[in-house]
Each structure stands twice: as structure tokens, then as C-alpha cells.
Scaffold this motif. Structure first.
Motif, PDB file in Angstrom:
ATOM      1  N   LEU A   1      42.112  32.149  41.509  1.00  0.00           N
ATOM      2  CA  LEU A   1      42.449  33.196  40.976  1.00  0.00           C
ATOM      3  C   LEU A   1      42.669  34.129  40.233  1.00  0.00           C
ATOM      4  O   LEU A   1      42.824  35.759  39.389  1.00  0.00           O
TER       5      LEU A   1
ATOM      6  N   ARG B   1      40.035  35.167  39.802  1.00  0.00           N
ATOM      7  CA  ARG B   1      39.206  36.630  39.798  1.00  0.00           C
ATOM      8  C   ARG B   1      39.510  38.087  40.507  1.00  0.00           C
ATOM      9  O   ARG B   1      39.223  38.996  39.994  1.00  0.00           O
ATOM     10  N   TRP B   2      40.884  37.952  40.115  1.00  0.00           N
ATOM     11  CA  TRP B   2      41.808  39.122  40.063  1.00  0.00           C
ATOM     12  C   TRP B   2      41.670  39.849  39.222  1.00  0.00           C
ATOM     13  O   TRP B   2      42.382  39.298  38.181  1.00  0.00           O
ATOM     14  N   GLY B   3      41.667  40.805  39.355  1.00  0.00           N
ATOM     15  CA  GLY B   3      41.110  42.150  38.490  1.00  0.00           C
ATOM     16  C   GLY B   3      42.906  42.729  37.346  1.00  0.00           C
ATOM     17  O   GLY B   3      42.434  42.419  36.412  1.00  0.00           O
ATOM     18  N   ASP B   4      43.470  42.342  38.104  1.00  0.00           N
ATOM     19  CA  ASP B   4      44.958  42.599  37.132  1.00  0.00           C
ATOM     20  C   ASP B   4      45.492  40.963  36.541  1.00  0.00           C
ATOM     21  O   ASP B   4      46.454  41.453  35.366  1.00  0.00           O
ATOM     22  N   ALA B   5      44.558  40.315  36.423  1.00  0.00           N
ATOM     23  CA  ALA B   5      45.477  38.757  36.172  1.00  0.00           C
ATOM     24  C   ALA B   5      44.675  38.829  34.560  1.00  0.00           C
ATOM     25  O   ALA B   5      43.607  39.087  34.111  1.00  0.00           O
TER      26      ALA B   5
ATOM     27  N   LEU C   1      52.153  34.631  36.794  1.00  0.00           N
ATOM     28  CA  LEU C   1      50.829  35.554  36.280  1.00  0.00           C
ATOM     29  C   LEU C   1      51.207  35.970  35.682  1.00  0.00           C
ATOM     30  O   LEU C   1      51.626  36.494  35.035  1.00  0.00           O
TER      31      LEU C   1
ATOM     32  N   PHE D   1      47.601  42.143  46.397  1.00  0.00           N
ATOM     33  CA  PHE D   1      47.754  41.094  45.783  1.00  0.00           C
ATOM     34  C   PHE D   1      47.005  39.978  46.992  1.00  0.00           C
ATOM     35  O   PHE D   1      46.190  39.056  46.813  1.00  0.00           O
TER      36      PHE D   1
ATOM     37  N   PHE E   1      43.366  40.550  48.677  1.00  0.00           N
ATOM     38  CA  PHE E   1      42.598  40.054  46.974  1.00  0.00           C
ATOM     39  C   PHE E   1      43.156  38.077  47.929  1.00  0.00           C
ATOM     40  O   PHE E   1      41.803  37.979  47.743  1.00  0.00           O
ATOM     41  N   LEU E   2      43.457  37.229  47.617  1.00  0.00           N
ATOM     42  CA  LEU E   2      43.406  35.886  48.233  1.00  0.00           C
ATOM     43  C   LEU E   2      42.840  36.137  49.978  1.00  0.00           C
ATOM     44  O   LEU E   2      42.397  35.025  49.815  1.00  0.00           O
TER      45      LEU E   2
ATOM     46  N   GLN F   1      39.377  35.858  49.364  1.00  0.00           N
ATOM     47  CA  GLN F   1      38.582  35.102  48.522  1.00  0.00           C
ATOM     48  C   GLN F   1      37.565  33.895  49.920  1.00  0.00           C
ATOM     49  O   GLN F   1      38.800  33.556  50.121  1.00  0.00           O
TER      50      GLN F   1
END
Length: 304
Positions: free
Chosen positions: A174, A176-180, A201, A214, A217-218, A221
Motif C-alpha cells: 500500500l 506504493r500508492w502515490g497519494d499515501a 491511510l 485506489f 491501484f490495488l 499490484q
């Protein structure tokens, strides 16, 4: 590290005297981002505060691993219930652990340790030393070459549809998610049996949680197992931490999905996240009650 990485990039990000970071508890993704941006290598280590176990990093330690057992230690990864040694870790071409259910266990020291016990606390002693072994309370897995990989605290273990999962492994994905800006993964009770995965998050400044993005994104992966995607997502203004600046997982688990922060969920796990509230929350709570598992939920008042 996550909060530093969440700050806007500047031209002078590498204009500093720092050359090495040790013991930052950064995941592999954040460590790589930190080195690329600030030019600083982050090295993790492991040592029990009581002196019962230590892991030493060597130059040939693989990415994501902590290292090997120190010379004086006889470390093993075992089933916490039976004491049997767990299987060696197997990775696919993308580096994903494919046999977590068989490989992840509690790290123990079967050799001599300097640990003499807790001051006037026989109960804590009994929990830490059992059968002549020192039990660390930490989850690990071990590859064929003997390198040890941290998988979280024993309290961070999740059991989803009879499959054992480690929170730390999901957090690394998780992250890796750019907004986190910060991520924490923990278990909440399943309405029928076992656990469901929940993630908290903290977003980067100016970011807004977009459920569809989101979910996409998941889905992208390759190392996110079918049981690992969060069923619940809580958006926090800042990650709650303890007095020692570690994520306050106990508080997160205690509140579960009945938080005053925005919580999203994907219902039956179909991938589409939607706000949890009103009739959906009432229906979910009724499901817990129908299976006699309401007592496992927090006593905190439901969200408005």
C-alpha cells in the motif's frame, strides 16, 4: 520517513550532511524512494529490547531482509502454537512471497540469552520464555539462505478465510500508492469467523481519496494476494502514534471501522469502495449480531 517523503520535492533535497539512516523502520518502498530523493541509504536492524535475540546485517543481505542471526543466537521461525519450524520462504519472479501460510511464524531464540526476566512479573516471564526458548513476539519468515524477513508483531497477524497474513507485507504494498503519506494495516473481526483486513491511510497534502483510483491501484499490484486487499479503508488526518512515535495500532484496532474519520468499504470484496455509513453500517452490524460476534467490536459509538 513517510512524512518526510510526503513533503514537496525541492532542488536542495540532497544538500545536507546526512549519509546513512539506521533503524528507521521504513518499508522497502519508502527506503528506495528516500535514497532516490535524498541520496541517503536506510539500513534496518533488529534486536530485542530484553537482549533475547538479535539479527545482524551483512553486505550480501537481500533487499527486504533484515539479515541473519547473530553468532551467539540460535534463531528459528516456528509455529507459535506447535513450536514446529516453519517452511522456508518461496518467492515468485516478482519477489512476492507465495507460501506465507507455511513460512510466516514467530521468531524464537533456542540458544542461551542474557535475558534474566522481568522485575516481579512472573506472568510476563512465562509469556516470553517457554519451553526453554525466548519468544520474541515478532513475526518473520526465512529464505533458503537463512536470511530473515520481518513480517510484523504477532498482534499484527491476520487470519482471512483460513489464510495467515502479515500486516507489514500488506503495508509495504500500500505504501506504493502515490497519494499515501502513511499507511497502517490491522485486523478487524469478520462477521462470521476470523478477520478482515482494514487499512488506515494518511494522505499527502492536497490529496483527496478517490475510491476508484485506489481500487485500480490495488488491482495493478502483482504481489497483492487475493486475501490481502483491504475490506475497510479509514482516511485519517494524521496517523495516531504512541509516545515513542510508533503507529498506535492498539487504538486503531480498538476503534475498528466505527470511527469518526471517513471509512470506505468494498462490501463483499468486489473491489468497488463506497462510504460506510447509514443503512450499510446498520446492515453490517446486524450481520455481526446474527453470528454472535458483536462483542468482538469496539464499544465506541457508531459514526454519525
Amino acid at each position: 520517513m513517510q512524512y518526510l517523503l510526503a513533503t514537496p520535492e525541492l532542488p536542495d533535497d540532497r544538500d545536507h550532511p546526512l549519509r546513512l539512516g539506521f533503524g528507521t523502520e521504513a518499508g522497502a518502498v519508502d527506503a528506495a524512494r528516500f535514497r532516490e530523493r535524498f541520496g541517503v541509504r536506510l539500513v534496518e536492524g533488529y534486536g530485542s529490547s530484553e537482549g533475547g535475540a538479535a539479527i545482524q546485517r551483512t553486505p550480501d543481505t537481500p533487499a527486504g531482509a533484515i539479515g541473519r542471526a547473530a553468532a551467539r543466537d540460535d534463531l528459528a521461525v516456528v509455529d507459535p502454537e506447535t513450536g514446529e519450524e516453519r517452511a522456508a520462504a518461496v518467492f515468485d519472479e516478482g519477489g512476492r512471497l507465495v507460501n506465507g501460510a507455511e513460512a510466516i511464524g514467530e521468531l524464537v531464540n533456542r540458544g542461551d540469552t542474557p535475558f534474566e526476566g522481568y522485575w516481579r512479573n512472573a506472568e510476563a516471564d512465562a509469556a516470553r520464555v517457554r519451553g526453554g526458548w525466548y519468544w520474541t513476539g515478532d513475526l518473520f519468515f526465512r529464505d533458503l539462505d537463512g536470511f530473515l524477513y520481518f513480517a510484523g508483531r504477532t498482534d499484527d497477524r491476520l487470519r482471512v478465510d483460513s489464510e495467515n497474513l502479515a500486516a507489514a507485507m500488506i503495508e509495504n504494498i500500500l505504501a506504493r500508492w502515490g497519494d499515501a503519506a502513511a499507511v497502517a494495516v490491522y485486523a478487524v473481526p469478520d462477521p462470521v469467523a476470523g478477520d478482515q483486513v482494514m487499512a488506515a491511510l494518511a494522505l499527502r497534502e492536497g490529496a483527496v481519496f478517490e475510491a476508484a483510483a485506489f481500487a485500480a491501484f490495488l488491482a495493478a499490484q502483482p504481489d497483492l494476494g487475493t486475501k490481502m486487499a483491504p475490506r475497510f479503508v479509514r482516511i485519517v488526518p494524521a496517523m495516531p502514534v504512541t509516545a515513542t512515535n510508533k503507529v498506535h495500532r492498539v487504538a486503531l484496532r480498538r476503534e475498528g471501522f466505527r470511527s469518526t474519520d471517513p471509512v470506505w468499504w468494498n462490501g463483499a470484496g468486489g473491489g468497488a469502495y463506497r462510504p460506510l455509513g447509514g443503512e450499510e453500517l446498520a446492515g453490517l452490524l446486524a450481520e455481526y449480531e446474527a453470528h454472535g460476534r458483536t462483542a468482538l467490536l469496539s464499544s465506541i459509538s457508531p459514526m454519525a
